[in-house]
Design an enzyme around this catalytic site. Sequence first.
Site, PDB file in Angstrom:
ATOM      1  N   ASP A   9       1.726   7.151   2.041  1.00  0.00           N
ATOM      2  CA  ASP A   9       2.275   8.336   1.347  1.00  0.00           C
ATOM      3  C   ASP A   9       3.453   8.854   2.172  1.00  0.00           C
ATOM      4  O   ASP A   9       3.337   9.846   2.890  1.00  0.00           O
ATOM      5  CB  ASP A   9       1.185   9.414   1.245  1.00  0.00           C
ATOM      6  CG  ASP A   9      -0.024   8.916   0.483  1.00  0.00           C
ATOM      7  OD1 ASP A   9       0.035   8.869  -0.759  1.00  0.00           O
ATOM      8  OD2 ASP A   9      -1.018   8.537   1.132  1.00  0.00           O
ATOM      9  N   HIS A  27      -9.415   0.858  -1.208  1.00  0.00           N
ATOM     10  CA  HIS A  27      -9.400   1.515   0.090  1.00  0.00           C
ATOM     11  C   HIS A  27     -10.805   1.410   0.670  1.00  0.00           C
ATOM     12  O   HIS A  27     -11.784   1.766  -0.009  1.00  0.00           O
ATOM     13  CB  HIS A  27      -9.053   2.995  -0.061  1.00  0.00           C
ATOM     14  CG  HIS A  27      -7.596   3.277  -0.313  1.00  0.00           C
ATOM     15  ND1 HIS A  27      -6.892   2.699  -1.334  1.00  0.00           N
ATOM     16  CD2 HIS A  27      -6.724   4.094   0.338  1.00  0.00           C
ATOM     17  CE1 HIS A  27      -5.640   3.153  -1.304  1.00  0.00           C
ATOM     18  NE2 HIS A  27      -5.513   3.998  -0.298  1.00  0.00           N
ATOM     19  N   HIS A  82       0.868  -1.194   0.000  1.00  0.00           N
ATOM     20  CA  HIS A  82       0.000   0.000   0.000  1.00  0.00           C
ATOM     21  C   HIS A  82       0.896   1.233   0.000  1.00  0.00           C
ATOM     22  O   HIS A  82       1.289   1.732   1.050  1.00  0.00           O
ATOM     23  CB  HIS A  82      -0.916  -0.042   1.240  1.00  0.00           C
ATOM     24  CG  HIS A  82      -1.920   1.059   1.296  1.00  0.00           C
ATOM     25  ND1 HIS A  82      -3.094   0.957   2.023  1.00  0.00           N
ATOM     26  CD2 HIS A  82      -1.949   2.296   0.731  1.00  0.00           C
ATOM     27  CE1 HIS A  82      -3.781   2.083   1.901  1.00  0.00           C
ATOM     28  NE2 HIS A  82      -3.103   2.919   1.130  1.00  0.00           N
ATOM     29  N   HIS A 104       1.345   4.791  -2.427  1.00  0.00           N
ATOM     30  CA  HIS A 104       0.976   5.618  -3.586  1.00  0.00           C
ATOM     31  C   HIS A 104       2.256   6.274  -4.075  1.00  0.00           C
ATOM     32  O   HIS A 104       2.865   7.060  -3.334  1.00  0.00           O
ATOM     33  CB  HIS A 104      -0.033   6.691  -3.175  1.00  0.00           C
ATOM     34  CG  HIS A 104      -1.285   6.119  -2.564  1.00  0.00           C
ATOM     35  ND1 HIS A 104      -2.433   5.925  -3.277  1.00  0.00           N
ATOM     36  CD2 HIS A 104      -1.546   5.676  -1.306  1.00  0.00           C
ATOM     37  CE1 HIS A 104      -3.360   5.407  -2.488  1.00  0.00           C
ATOM     38  NE2 HIS A 104      -2.852   5.236  -1.280  1.00  0.00           N
ATOM     39  N   GLU A 150     -11.063   3.219   6.050  1.00  0.00           N
ATOM     40  CA  GLU A 150     -10.040   4.139   6.570  1.00  0.00           C
ATOM     41  C   GLU A 150     -10.820   5.211   7.339  1.00  0.00           C
ATOM     42  O   GLU A 150     -10.783   5.257   8.555  1.00  0.00           O
ATOM     43  CB  GLU A 150      -9.239   4.759   5.416  1.00  0.00           C
ATOM     44  CG  GLU A 150      -8.196   5.788   5.870  1.00  0.00           C
ATOM     45  CD  GLU A 150      -7.516   6.520   4.692  1.00  0.00           C
ATOM     46  OE1 GLU A 150      -8.046   6.511   3.567  1.00  0.00           O
ATOM     47  OE2 GLU A 150      -6.431   7.133   4.941  1.00  0.00           O
TER      48      GLU A 150
END
Length: 350
Positions: free
Chosen positions: A294, A212, A32, A34, A215
């Site tokens: 990220d 996703h 996971h 990005h 979350e």
Amino acid sequence: MSKLRDIWKTTSRPEEVADTAFLRALPKAELHLHIEGSLEPELMLKLAERNAVALPYNSVEEVREAYQFTNLQTFLDIYYQSAGVLLNEQDFYDLTWAYLLTCHEQGVVHTELFFDPQTHTERGIDIGVVFDGITRALSDAATQLGITSGLILCFLRHLSEQDAFECFEQAKPYLHHILGVGLDSSEVGHPPSKFERVFAQARDLGLKAVAHAGEEGPPSYIYEALDLLKVDRIDHGVRCLEDEALVERLVEEGIPLTVCPQSNVRLKVFEKMADHTILQMLDRGLMATVNADDPSFFGGYLLDNFQFMANDLAMTRAQAARLAENSIRSSFISGDLENNYLEKLKKVIA
Ligand code: HPA
Ligand code: ZN
């Protein structure tokens, strides 16, 4: 390969809190990540200059100061703005290569990374430019760094179903470069059901599916991702703990959850790392993995996330080994490659 079951149970000194050298040595898969979220401020400013793109920042310090988020959307606004510096094939290469060098330093042996083509095509960039830059770096990482990888094309859920279909159409000449499709961006108000048909088309073409869910969105979004999108993994999924029947189902079906501890803290899903429930998820038998999401925006790559958990959750060597094992088992690799990584893990934890 029965001898390779539950390797983590063979960890030496299992109850000891994991130290950095051990965490780095663990062969880890990242599931996971990005790629646009790995754009470091230094590279962002360099690309802004190279491409004559105006940014509202004058220094690396100013960029970092702007990274104070109160929820997912406040992050996404800055994240999409920063992606505006990516224009040419070389930019996508530089971005991806920088991430892969960090993987190499941190013991990430395999990565299945997300990219958001719509963020770029809506700025007039050809999807082929994005594919070419990213895949050239992935191929160099295989030969020069020994890192294996795959690519997952994410649809932006705040855009329409029609937009997702158009994106998928543009990607069709490049499908051999991707493992599967995913779903990201603003979660609440954009349930998985909105993308049921485009996911069905992708799966019919033999692609894997992830999304996703859970979350910021409710457990019902996790059910939708499973039942309507028929995903192989849930990204995040931390809110599953609010629904006992859902937890039981996820455990029974062995559905991997790609949890991102530091992201959750920075986006206020949890107030602080000490409150994070990832180790409880492991105790419940959930197939949880650790990921960075990220890293440049949230202050840490994969090894940093492991380190935060050792520091603030007293994560043990056995728990860290279990998370590493889960990451390899939850990846889309199989056969000899998967077994090689599991054998390597067995040696490291002995
Ligand atoms: N959630 C949703 N969309 C995203 C994220 C995330 O954590 N990171 C990048 N796009
Ligand atoms: Zn994410």
